[in-house]
Structures are given as structure tokens and as C-alpha cells.
Write a protein that holds these residues in place. Sequence first.
Motif, mmCIF file in Angstrom:
data_model
loop_
_atom_site.group_PDB
_atom_site.id
_atom_site.type_symbol
_atom_site.label_atom_id
_atom_site.label_comp_id
_atom_site.label_asym_id
_atom_site.label_seq_id
_atom_site.Cartn_x
_atom_site.Cartn_y
_atom_site.Cartn_z
ATOM 1 N N TRP A 16 40.952 57.028 25.278
ATOM 2 C CA TRP A 16 39.724 57.777 25.015
ATOM 3 C C TRP A 16 40.066 59.176 24.503
ATOM 4 C CZ3 TRP A 16 35.061 55.295 25.864
ATOM 5 C CH2 TRP A 16 35.123 54.106 26.584
ATOM 6 N N TYR A 51 34.454 64.585 26.326
ATOM 7 C CA TYR A 51 34.648 63.378 25.526
ATOM 8 C C TYR A 51 34.076 63.636 24.137
ATOM 9 C CZ TYR A 51 33.708 58.576 23.875
ATOM 10 O OH TYR A 51 33.631 57.416 23.137
ATOM 11 N N PHE A 91 33.318 62.163 20.340
ATOM 12 C CA PHE A 91 33.148 60.846 19.737
ATOM 13 C C PHE A 91 32.287 60.919 18.487
ATOM 14 C CE2 PHE A 91 29.708 61.564 22.654
ATOM 15 C CZ PHE A 91 28.591 60.959 22.096
ATOM 16 N N ASP A 123 30.099 54.749 17.790
ATOM 17 C CA ASP A 123 30.347 54.663 19.222
ATOM 18 C C ASP A 123 29.026 54.563 19.978
ATOM 19 O OD1 ASP A 123 31.606 54.630 21.599
ATOM 20 O OD2 ASP A 123 32.563 56.571 21.426
ATOM 21 N N GLY A 180 29.984 53.660 23.720
ATOM 22 C CA GLY A 180 31.165 54.289 24.289
ATOM 23 C C GLY A 180 30.900 55.061 25.557
ATOM 24 N N LEU A 215 32.730 54.530 29.036
ATOM 25 C CA LEU A 215 33.536 55.600 29.612
ATOM 26 C C LEU A 215 33.133 55.870 31.055
ATOM 27 C CD1 LEU A 215 35.559 57.952 29.498
ATOM 28 C CD2 LEU A 215 33.708 59.363 28.553
#
Length: 337
Positions: free
Chosen positions: A258, A271, A273, A278, A281, A285
Amino acid sequence: MTPPSQAAPTGDAIVSVRNLSKTYAGGFQALRNINLDIHRGEIFALLGPNGAGKTTLISIICGMANASEGSVTADGHDTVRDYRAARSLIGLVPQELHTDSFETVWATVNFSRGLFGKAPDPAYIEKVLKDLSLWDKKDTKIMALSGGMKRRVLIAKALSHEPKVLFLDEPSAGVDVELRHDMWRMVRKLREAGTTIILTTHYIEEAEDMADRIGVIRKGELILVQDKHTLMRQLGQKQLVLTLQQPVTNLPASLAGWSLALSADGQILTYTFDAQKDDTGIAQLLAALSAEDIHFKDLQSSESSLEDIFVSLVHETKADVAKEKHPEPHTDRRVTA
């Protein structure tokens, strides 16, 4: 996305730039093979760091400078072979505050209209001055005006002959908040009436708020032209910031795949992204964190602004920055890359 250097003509283009280059005496190349179509009725923002070639490009389109190679047309009129017809379609608000200091506001705006062969129209000039909060200054000499008021006069002069295309070259530089609001309100009205607007600005939030399309120029090359919303979807990133219930010293190996960043105190996990790619995602996560007995007490999300995207596109090395001779102050989200 069609590469800017291979842009094809479009049927609704009111300004078309083809294979445009500009080289000054001494060999400095200010523009390199620029191809660009400005669509009729749009607001187009041209962004770039100092010295990128924005003002040079505008000067050539407006017939104030000659290109070394290439051509420009305004509503089908070549700006060299049919200069008068092309120039009469264009209004320009330059960066510099220059106008006849001894003339009154009313006289200088009316004179500008006459320069383009337009018949007198006091009612139209009155409307322009009122829209720019200049009506009570109409009999005041330019020399007696503040810098902000002089900027308003330049805008009034550019609009005096009712152009189809309006160029605003750094129109917000050094002006007060009231003028900025008045100006952008007028720009929206002009756009609604069919006027095409091209602006350059260092105030990235203005481009983000106003523009339909964005062009980015760097070192004389047009590196990107894109619809604003498409650009922000394609190049923008999102971040999820988790405040953890308990600090974490190191992330487990199971989370290595990740794009995670842990703060120095181990309390904040970020995080990063791509929202387009995504969709699920975040849920995955959070499940992976829970499986590792990592829990959060607060969650916040954010996404890239146009300023973030701009900075990433025109990022220069430290050596490049050191070559800048006259950097501008970094205030109010002004970007000097």
C-alpha cells in the motif's frame, strides 16, 4: 489526450495557433512549436512559471510581436496578413499599468473605442464603467487614480470596442479583493454573452474556479492542454489520513503493497491513492489494518488541488530555480515555480 504539438483544428476555434515559435536575437528561444485552439465562448487559463513564455505568446496572438515561425488566426483572420480585422476582434488587458496620465477616465476609454473604428456609443461606455465601479471617476484624470483603479481603466479600455476575444494577462496582480471580485463577476457575464476569455494568472485558485480548460506552458513549450475537470481527475490524487488509536512503531510487512506513510510519532497514517483506479481500496485497507489490530479514531480525506497538479507539472530542479533572476513573492497561493 491529443499532444499539444499535434493539435488538430477544431470547428469551434475562435483563435488558432499553428507551429508557432519565437527566437530572439542572440538565440534565446522563447516559444517552441506551439499549437493551440481556443474554443469560442470558453474561459481558457494559460498557466506557467515566470519566464515560461505566456506573455510572449499573448503578444504574438494580439499582433504586438512577430513570430519567428508559424501562424495565428482570430476568427479566421490571419493576424499578420489581415491584421486590422484580427486585432479588432481582440481586447487585451496587459500586466503593466500604462495609460495616458493626463486624460480623464471617460476620454481615454472613448478614445480606445475610436482606435478600432467603432462609432461612439456613450451608453455602452457608461455600462462598462459602471460594471467596473468607475462611473464616479469618469471625469478624474488617470494620474489621480490608485493602482487598483488604473487596473480597472485598463480593463475598460480593453472592453471599449466590444471584442469577441478578451486576453487578461495577470489581471489580478497587485489589486485589491474588491476589484478581483468585480472583475471575475464581469468575466462571467462576458462569457455568458459569448465573449471568449483567455487569462494568465499566478493565482491558481482563480483558474480552478473560473476556467473551462487549462493550458500549461514551461520553458516555451506547451506541455499540456486539457479540460479542467478531466485534468483534475486524471492527474489528481486523493489522500486518506487516519489518526490511530495507539501509536505504531513500524508497519507490518502485510501492508507493504500500500502507498502508506507513517508520521514520525507513529500516530498518523496517510494513504495516497488514485481515485479513478481505486474504487474499493479504502475498504480493503481498513480491513487489512483491522486484521493487524491497527485501529483509528479519526479519518479525513483530501484531494489534489489544481495548484498541486500545476506544481508537479512545472517542477524545476534547484539549479533551475537558482537561475531565476526576478522571482515573485509567494503569497496568497501564488505559485512561482
